[in-house]
Design a protein around this motif. Structure first.
Motif, PDB file in Angstrom:
ATOM      1  N   ASP A 240      31.384 -16.403  13.269  1.00 23.25           N
ATOM      2  CA  ASP A 240      32.624 -15.663  13.048  1.00 23.25           C
ATOM      3  C   ASP A 240      33.083 -14.971  14.338  1.00 23.25           C
ATOM      4  N   ASP A 241      32.119 -14.393  15.041  1.00 23.55           N
ATOM      5  CA  ASP A 241      32.419 -13.745  16.316  1.00 23.55           C
ATOM      6  C   ASP A 241      32.110 -14.731  17.424  1.00 23.55           C
ATOM      7  N   THR A 243      32.234 -14.541  20.486  1.00 21.85           N
ATOM      8  CA  THR A 243      31.602 -14.008  21.701  1.00 21.85           C
ATOM      9  C   THR A 243      30.085 -14.061  21.612  1.00 21.85           C
ATOM     10  N   ASN A 286      38.191 -20.715  14.418  1.00 23.54           N
ATOM     11  CA  ASN A 286      37.908 -19.288  14.489  1.00 23.54           C
ATOM     12  C   ASN A 286      39.174 -18.521  14.103  1.00 23.54           C
ATOM     13  N   ASN A 287      38.982 -17.359  13.473  1.00 25.82           N
ATOM     14  CA  ASN A 287      40.145 -16.572  13.029  1.00 25.82           C
ATOM     15  C   ASN A 287      39.969 -15.091  13.350  1.00 25.82           C
ATOM     16  N   MET A 288      39.391 -14.826  14.513  1.00 25.33           N
ATOM     17  CA  MET A 288      39.129 -13.444  14.930  1.00 25.33           C
ATOM     18  C   MET A 288      40.422 -12.860  15.506  1.00 25.33           C
ATOM     19  N   SER A 290      41.601 -10.032  15.788  1.00 20.63           N
ATOM     20  CA  SER A 290      41.547  -8.826  16.630  1.00 20.63           C
ATOM     21  C   SER A 290      41.472  -9.188  18.114  1.00 20.63           C
ATOM     22  N   GLN A 291      41.047 -10.423  18.409  1.00 20.16           N
ATOM     23  CA  GLN A 291      40.989 -10.912  19.784  1.00 20.16           C
ATOM     24  C   GLN A 291      42.130 -11.903  20.062  1.00 20.16           C
ATOM     25  N   LYS A 294      43.600 -17.137  16.174  1.00 20.97           N
ATOM     26  CA  LYS A 294      43.894 -17.507  14.793  1.00 20.97           C
ATOM     27  C   LYS A 294      43.779 -19.008  14.632  1.00 20.97           C
ATOM     28  N   PRO A 325      38.657 -12.088   9.020  1.00 22.08           N
ATOM     29  CA  PRO A 325      38.439 -12.627  10.373  1.00 22.08           C
ATOM     30  C   PRO A 325      37.375 -13.706  10.440  1.00 22.08           C
ATOM     31  N   SER A 326      36.845 -14.139   9.311  1.00 20.63           N
ATOM     32  CA  SER A 326      35.757 -15.110   9.323  1.00 20.63           C
ATOM     33  C   SER A 326      36.258 -16.482   9.767  1.00 20.63           C
TER      34      SER A 326
END
Length: 850
Positions: A240-241, A243, A286-288, A290-291, A294, A325-326
């Motif tokens: 999910d993240d 990074t 990925n759908n994070m 906040s960074q 999408k 955000p998963s």
């Protein structure tokens, strides 16, 4: 298959494509791609094995089969291998593309005469036989560590896996030496059909702390033509993240920034082995957000079946998710387009777009589709065609055979339904009999304590049901026999009785019979997740003693949170004030007397029946006898009034699974992400404590039956204590498999004999310890056999049962040294008598611990 044979016997030209289609559908169910591809089993023919040279005719390429001793025992090149000479190779032609995940190598033993082996080797592979690619791992290393002697088989995971038809093993040395090799490839046929994709190079994202590289680091396509496969087909989905990664930040994803694409989309072209009928495309995104990452806003796909692209593309727009955000798979409906190539335009929904995996699902290809349509058409019209007189007799025979097969299938269904009804009737009758007779007698002299986990069975459930075999639940293939019949053939379960009909499948360990041979008293745990099976005589002896714990005032307990619940009660996390005053001097808290102590409170529900209440009191007596630094202790009780409670230790850092999953190994990545770390030394220290606690339980002949990191609690300075109520927590419901709505079992931690034969012993606890050790060294980031479904885990135990060297072992963790992985493999030995004792394991871990 039988239907295909019937059809082929009478109409071979007409129906062959139908049978091929059926067979292809069956072969698609490959399970996990870690099966031997035929070097050791003989499926790969001699003519498909070649080499650059050979020392003699008796060391030709065809003798390079793993675990074979034919010829002079291996393939040996003609000349001595030099450090800089990579001209010698052993080549295997798989005849079609395969997904290869594992390789095995062995030297030349030749019954003790040979002593040549490859200490290191490289692998090259090709999909077309002309362009060869050097395999490298995710860190860019090409050399693979090989053998250290001529007889042991060394298995190495290919991470990333390769998709190839041709594979070459190339021995490597650091000095001049003679080498010989025997090899095997493991994987499965590549049925996805994708042979290459062409995508723009991934880009670098600049973050305040460190750069994030989103390039396709394992892409094997040519630099100029960009025609190959890479991270989008390696079977690994990103976290999910993005990074976080096991290699470097962003490693699992290929990503692009919208500023580099003025058109607003990224074009990816996919080439396939033939024209296929595509149903869906799955894109892991990925759908994070906040960074500013999408999933794609829209995708437009173009299809090419022959030489030209279709004029009308397909467009699909997923729902944009700005709440979760998963990372997720986005499924694109391809509407059964026929194509040999697909070109997709993925439109940006934000500044960045990150993909980690793209897969395609296709139905029947064009030729088979036409063939099946023709077959269906002829089947529908052949009976009505008066001119069709040639094969009229064959048609009648065919129809008769099909009708017979239908009747047989109906009969089988009826028998299965009748058998299930009959089993339920027997179970109800058994429960009624046990309700009337709760007092059990014991026919053996020895005292055997068994601390076991057998969920969702009340205190009135018979041990015969608790240890029931699984022959009617798990079909393990056409050659599988029911354990009740096959068990007599196994050396470790040899029958001592002369009458086969009276065989009760006892298990003997060090001369002491397992409790299943005797009448027992079952104690249902309050959480509904554990059953203490104690011989009746031993239980009588325990009942004559006073409880070694004191009554604790309820008013001094402060509820914090519910840890879990079961059939008869709940487990609460509480703070206990003044607990130090109620404890024996032998038990010391490292907390000041004026501070509350964190405890776990098992509470019996007010509506629990009389049997559950009696079992609860007996459980208190047994728990009060367990005294070891690495076993959760019973501290006090509340039994003078309802609800009945027992108060046990609880460690401030919670269970080991959650504790390790929040930590990372020491290293640069952990420093960059500021994540808390646990050193390898501390991992070994925790594993040694678990072994010590299990050594204590095994000395009392207690069998835990659910040893796992979720059932180990962590205190200060990495102190570990073994508990038993992990299964009552909803957090771990996915770790348990429900059988026919009845038993709930942690099959991914269970030995093969526990799953198939219902036998739980110290040896099966040893198996679970090996899995627990594997969890620890993976920092609990992954569930055991995560790549397998529950059904495939059970099928894999059947491979252990048959012992044909097709069983799948848990892979060696990245941070695990060979010596520690050998300890795990010892725990997973098929023969229960060959597994070490916990005393031996504890000593081995003390020696390994730095």
């Amino acid at each position: 298959i039988f239907i295909c044979l019937f059809i082929l016997a009478f109409q071979p030209n007409l129906y062959i494509c139908v049978c091929v289609c059926v067979c292809v559908c069956v072969c698609c169910i490959t399970g996990v791609c870690r099966y031997p591809l035929g070097m050791s089993g003989g499926q790969i023919l001699d003519e498909d094995i070649s080499a650059s040279s050979q020392w003699s005719e008796s060391t030709a390429a065809r003798y390079g089969r793993l675990d074979f001793e034919e010829g002079d025992g291996a393939w040996c090149p003609e000349i001595t291998v030099e450090p800089d000479n990579l001209k010698e190779f052993l080549q295997i032609d798989l005849r079609s593309l395969h997904f290869i995940t594992l390789v095995g190598t062995q030297g030349r033993h030749a019954g003790g005469i040979g002593n040549e082996f490859a200490q290191m080797y490289k692998i090259k592979y090709s999909r077309d036989g002309s362009r060869w690619i050097s395999w490298k791992n995710r860190q860019g290393k090409q050399v693979i560590e090989g053998n250290r002697n001529a007889y042991d088989i060394v298995l190495k995971d290919l991470d990333p896996p390769i998709i190839a038809r041709f594979v070459r093993f190339m021995p490597v040395t650091d000095h001049s030496m003679n080498v010989c090799m025997r090899v095997e490839l493991y994987g499965c046929e590549w049925l996805d059909g994708l042979v290459s994709y062409n995508a723009p190079a991934g880009e670098q994202m600049n973050s305040p702390s460190y750069p994030i590289y989103l390039n396709d680091s394992v892409y094997d396509g040519a630099v100029i033509y960009r025609c190959g496969l890479g991270q989008l087909t390696d079977g690994v989905c990103g976290l999910d993240d993005f990074t976080h990664s096991h290699v470097w930040p962003g490693y699992d994803y290929v990503g692009w920034n919208n500023e580099s694409f003025p058109s607003g989309y990224v074009e990816i072209m996919f080439e396939f082995d033939r024209t296929r009928n595509f149903t869906t495309m799955k894109v892991h995104c990925n759908n994070m957000f906040s960074q500013h990452v999408k999933a794609f806003r829209q995708v437009v796909c173009y299809f090419r079946s022959d030489l030209d692209w279709e004029a009308s593309p397909l467009s699909f727009s997923p729902v944009v998710d700005e709440k979760n955000p998963s990372a997720r798979f986005v499924t694109v409906n391809l509407a059964n387009h026929m194509a040999s190539a697909i070109k997709c335009h993925f439109y940006f929904a934000d500044a960045w777009m990150l993909f980690s995996e793209i897969t395609f699902q296709s139905g029947i290809d064009q030729r088979t589709h036409i063939c099946m349509c023709a077959a269906v058409y002829l089947l529908e019209n052949i009976a009505d065609d008066p001119t069709h007189k040639v094969d009229d007799s064959n048609t009648r025979i065919l129809i008769g055979c099909l009708v017979a097969i239908i009747f047989i299938l109906v009969a089988i269904i009826v028998i299965i339904l009748w058998r299930q009804v009959w089993q339920k009737m027997l179970e109800k009758a058994s429960r009624r009999m046990l309700d009337d007779e709760l007092t059990a007698s014991l026919s053996i002299q020895s005292e055997t304590f068994t601390y076991n986990h057998n969920p969702n069975q009340s205190g009135t459930t018979s041990e015969q049901e608790s240890n029931s075999t699984y022959e009617r639940i798990f079909p393990l293939g056409p050659d599988y026999q029911e354990p009740s019949r096959l068990i007599c053939k196994l050396p470790e379960f040899a029958q001592s009785s002369e009458d086969p009909g009276s065989y009760s499948v006892p298990y003997f360990q060090d001369g002491v019979p397992h409790y299943a041979e005797a009448d027992i008293v079952n104690l249902q745990g309050v959480t509904g997740s554990n059953t203490y099976a104690i011989p009746a005589v031993t239980m009588d002896l325990l009942s004559g003693k006073d409880v070694a714990v004191e009554e604790f005032p309820r008013k001094l307990l402060t509820f914090k949170e519910k840890l879990g619940e079961g059939q008869f009660g709940e487990v609460h996390l509480c703070e206990a004030e003044g607990m130090q005053e109620f404890m024996n001097k032998e038990f010391l808290f490292d907390i000041a007397e004026d501070l509350p102590v964190l405890v776990a409170v098992k509470m019996l529900r007010s509506d629990a029946n009389k049997n559950a209440r009696n079992d609860f009191l007996k459980e208190i007596k047994i728990m009060s006898r367990l005294k070891d630094p690495n076993i959760i202790r019973l501290l006090a009780v509340c039994i003078y009034s309802d609800p009945l409670c027992m108060i046990t230790e609880y460690m401030e850092n919670g269970d080991l699974n959650q504790f390790l999953s929040r930590h990372e190994p020491e290293g640069q990545l952990a420093q960059l992400s500021n994540a808390p770390t646990v050193s390898f030394n501390n991992l070994c220290y925790m594993a040694t404590q678990i072994a010590s606690g299990m050594k204590y339980l095994s000395s009392l002949n207690f069998v835990h039956r659910d040893l796992a990191t979720r059932n180990c609690l962590v205190g200060k300075k990495y102190t570990i204590k073994i508990a038993d109520f992990g299964m009552s927590r909803n957090l771990y419901s996915g770790d348990y498999y429900r059988i026919q709505g009845r038993a709930v079992l942690p099959i991914r931690w269970m030995s093969w004999e526990s799953i198939l034969l219902g036998k739980f012993t110290t040896a099966s606890d040893m198996w679970a310890f090996g899995v627990t050790l594997w969890e620890i060294l993976n920092y609990c980031k992954e569930q055991p056999y995560s790549q397998l479904t529950d059904e495939q885990v059970i099928e894999n135990t059947g491979e252990f049962f048959r012992d044909q060297k097709r069983q799948i072992y848990l892979p060696q963790p990245v941070l695990c040294p060979d010596s520690l992985y050998k300890v795990m493999l010892c725990c997973w030995r098929r023969n229960t008598k060959e597994r070490p004792s916990f005393q031996e394991i504890h000593q081995a871990l003390l020696e390994i611990q730095p």
